[in-house]
Design a protein around this motif. Structure first.
Motif, short mmCIF file in Angstrom:
data_model
loop_
_atom_site.label_atom_id
_atom_site.label_comp_id
_atom_site.label_asym_id
_atom_site.label_seq_id
_atom_site.Cartn_x
_atom_site.Cartn_y
_atom_site.Cartn_z
N LYS A 207 40.36 16.16 67.88
CA LYS A 207 39.97 17.22 67.13
C LYS A 207 40.32 18.63 67.66
CE LYS A 207 37.63 15.18 63.87
NZ LYS A 207 37.06 14.01 64.29
N HIS A 227 40.60 17.31 58.17
CA HIS A 227 39.74 16.45 58.65
C HIS A 227 39.66 15.34 57.51
CE1 HIS A 227 35.56 15.11 60.12
NE2 HIS A 227 36.64 14.45 60.59
N SER A 249 32.05 14.56 59.56
CA SER A 249 31.70 13.31 60.29
C SER A 249 30.67 12.48 59.98
CB SER A 249 31.42 13.73 61.81
OG SER A 249 32.44 14.64 62.20
N LYS A 253 34.67 8.14 55.94
CA LYS A 253 36.25 8.33 55.86
C LYS A 253 36.71 6.88 56.40
CE LYS A 253 36.79 12.07 58.48
NZ LYS A 253 35.49 12.09 58.61
N ASP A 276 40.98 9.73 59.94
CA ASP A 276 40.33 10.97 60.27
C ASP A 276 40.95 12.19 60.29
OD1 ASP A 276 37.84 11.64 61.56
OD2 ASP A 276 38.81 12.20 63.48
MN MN Z 1 36.25 12.58 62.33
#
Ligand code: MN
Ligand code: GTP
Ligand code: SPV
Length: 585
Positions: A207, A227, A249, A253, A276
């Motif tokens: 990230k 993302h 999050s 996904k 991701d």
């Molecule tokens: Mn993620």
């Protein structure tokens, strides 16, 4: 193989001078190195071996109980001007951040070893790849970075004589709240993280680099770091179409990226490119091209089983590190939503005795698996294509029990960008510092990951659209709408392909729609629902757009967008007025 250049050596020396480790080890990403570190971790009980028959090559790792997810309140963007971080990011002045971090890091590796990790984000040979160098004292970070990135001396070759690498400074220090900082210095392409060795806080290629720093680089260089998962859908009629989808999050996904088609849609095949992160660029052909910068999966464990995600189950059947799952007496991992029923006894994620009568979950809700993408049986042959894959569709989604229909198509790029920016979603366990279940705005699922002012980010999205003569169509989806009985209306998982088929048929101009104030929803009978046990009423409820409810939503949205002041694109004001008109206000 290459060797670190003078810029790298001098930065690493600087780090060592501050951290004062007993040893410095330059990692090469080899299998021998992984085995050596794993053996050391087993001896120190930093890893627990799992049952070698049931989980070959796999381990359990228990993190510190106060260090189990990303921590957003300790994550900072450190640019000179506060306004450039924007109203949605925590900001700290670079000098102040460095002062604090220097104090925390001073001598922090005394008695320890500092590992230097060379890595590349993006497929080898891709013109879009980026080199990073991470220092860390965590062996867990080293073995995880080896899975999640392309780690090894090849990075030195890629770098050559250049100082164009992202400096990733990580020190575990003590896992205490006042030592915890995840700081990003976009101007210097520097990340400085202390006080956590969990996932997105510590595996700095993920990230921190591939979203926060990369989004800022993308703004300067004319691309987007998002993302998003990337997947190919191969149709029985021939041809593969690609789509990318941004969900916050723990909102689906990984599951969507590797779904298994339901029997009624047999003949379709799904190809996973990424689960991701996506780097998106306008190509010379006027299309938007997507690359997955990662090489591994760091996926949510709870809820993963043979019914919901058989491809993930096969992916994690060997050579996987499980973080914070439960451990059964036979040395196998267990979690809530596993195929097997709750064990009569087990050790929970903290290593404490657990029984089905316990009032706390056995696995942490944000327990995760780390596995190489190469182990994914649905892996696309294009996953390492240096140019990436061309997108037909972009999906924005979230977790909304009410209000949001199952799917709708936006009218054009600008309306699509506005719609993505409007996303709200109920908070999940993937971040530590919020109340799970409350809805919050999460534009493009990037709220915790945008490395600069989100108002500027919205404008950047609009400017990318101007470079696309054949832009992907933009859709909004919501797998999580609930009925009056508080149950999900939509079966989700593999059945989501039905929605993707409608979406991709819209892209090729075949499926029918009906216009609502929000956009185009599927016309009656245009969603391929054969073989699905879903009442007409449920389908209606899934696709319903309640204008009164949306007038309230729009009022809230106007209030939200006001926080961006004059950085908000004026196009968004026009979109809100147009939406108001369509809603009949
Ligand atoms: Mn993620
Ligand atoms: P991050 O790795 O945190 O970015 O999460 P993600 O977006 O990849 O989410 P993931 O696919 O791991 O799913 C998170 C949770 O949502 C898991 O517990 C899944 O079982 C559940 N989930 C995923 N897809 C669906 C769906 O279509 N319907 C329902 N009801 N749950 C889903
Ligand atoms: C997320 O929270 O979106 C994740 C996990 O994918 S982490 O790597 O911790 O950010």
């Amino acid at each position: 193989m290459g060797t670190p250049n003078a810029y790298v050596r001098s930065w690493v020396e600087e780090c060592a001078k501050l951290l004062r480790p007993d040893h410095v080890v330059w990692c090469d990403g080899s299998d021998e190195e992984r085995r050596r570190l794993t053996t050391e971790m087993l001896l120190q009980r930093e890893l627990i071996p799992l049952n070698a028959d049931r989980h070959p090559g796999s381990y359990l790792r228990r993190s510190s109980p106060n260090d189990t997810a990303r921590t957003e309140k300790k994550t900072f963007i450190c640019c000179p001007n506060r306004d450039d971080a924007g109203p949605t990011n925590n900001w700290m002045a670079p000098e102040e951040a460095k002062r604090k971090l220097t104090a925390v890091s001073d001598g922090a590796m005394k008695g320890r070893t500092m590992y230097v990790i060379p890595f590349v984000m993006g497929p080898s040979g891709s013109p879009f790849r980026k080199v990073g160098v991470q220092v860390t004292d965590s062996r867990y970070v080293v073995i995880s970075m080896r899975v999640m990135t392309r780690m090894g001396a090849a990075a030195w070759d890629d770098l050559g004589d250049s100082d164009d690498f992202i400096r990733c400074f990580h020190a575990t220090v003590e896992l205490k709240d006042d030592q915890k900082f995840i700081c990003h210095f976009p101007q210097e392409r520097l990340i400085w993280s202390t006080g956590s060795d969990y996932g997105g806080n510590a595996l700095l290629g993920k990230k921190c680099l591939s979203l926060r720093i990369a989004s800022s680089m993308g703004r300067q260089e004319g691309w987007l770091a998002e993302h998003m998962l990337i997947m190919g859908v191969e149709s029985p009629h021939g041809g593969t179409q690609y789509l990318a989808a941004a969900f916050p999050s723990a909102c689906g996904k990984t599951n969507l990226a590797m779904l298994v088609p339901p029997a009624a849609l047999n003949g379709y095949r799904i190809w996973t490119v990424g689960d991701d992160i996506a780097w998106l660029r306008p190509g010379p052909d006027g299309r938007l091209w997507a690359v997955n910068p990662e090489a591994g999966l760091f996926g949510v464990v709870p809820g993963t089983n043979q019914r919901t995600n058989p491809v993930a189950m096969e992916t994690i059947a060997r050579d996987t590190v499980f973080t914070n799952t439960a451990l059964r007496p036979d040395g196998t991992a267990w979690w809530e939503g596993h195929d097997d029923p709750p064990p009569k006894e087990a050790l929970d994620w903290k290593g404490l005795p657990w029984t089905p009568a316990s009032t706390t979950p056995a696995a942490h809700p944000n327990s995760r698996f780390t596995a190489p993408l190469r182990q994914c049986p649905a892996l696309s042959s294009k996953w390492e294509d240096p140019q990436g894959v061309p997108l037909d569709a972009i999906l924005f989604g979230g977790r909304r029990a009410h209000t949001e229909p199952l799917v709708y198509e936006t009218f054009d790029w600008i309306h699509g960008v506005f719609t993505g920016a409007s996303t709200a979603s109920e908070v999940t366990a993937a971040a530590q510092d919020h109340v799970v279940g409350t809805a919050r705005r999460d534009p493009m699922a990037m709220l915790p990951f945008c490395g600069y002012n989100m108002g500027d980010y919205f404008n950047h999205w609009l400017s990318i659209g101007r470079k696309l003569s054949r832009p992907p169509k933009i859709f909004r989806v919501n797998w999580f709408r609930k009925g009056s009985d508080d149950q999900f209306l939509w079966p989700g998982f593999g059945e989501n392909l039905r929605v993707l088929v409608w979406i991709l048929e819209r892209c090729s101009g075949r499926a029918l729609s009906q216009t609502t104030p929000l956009g185009e929803v599927p016309a009656p009978d245009s969603l391929p629902l054969r073989g699905l046990d879903l009442s007409r009423d449920a389908v209606k409820a899934l696709l319903a757009v309640d204008s009164a409810e949306w007038r309230g939503e729009l009022a809230a949205l106007r209030e939200y967008f006001a926080i961006f002041g004059d950085r908000l694109p004026s196009a968004f004001l026009r979109e809100m007025d147009a939406l108001a008109a369509r809603l009949g206000t």
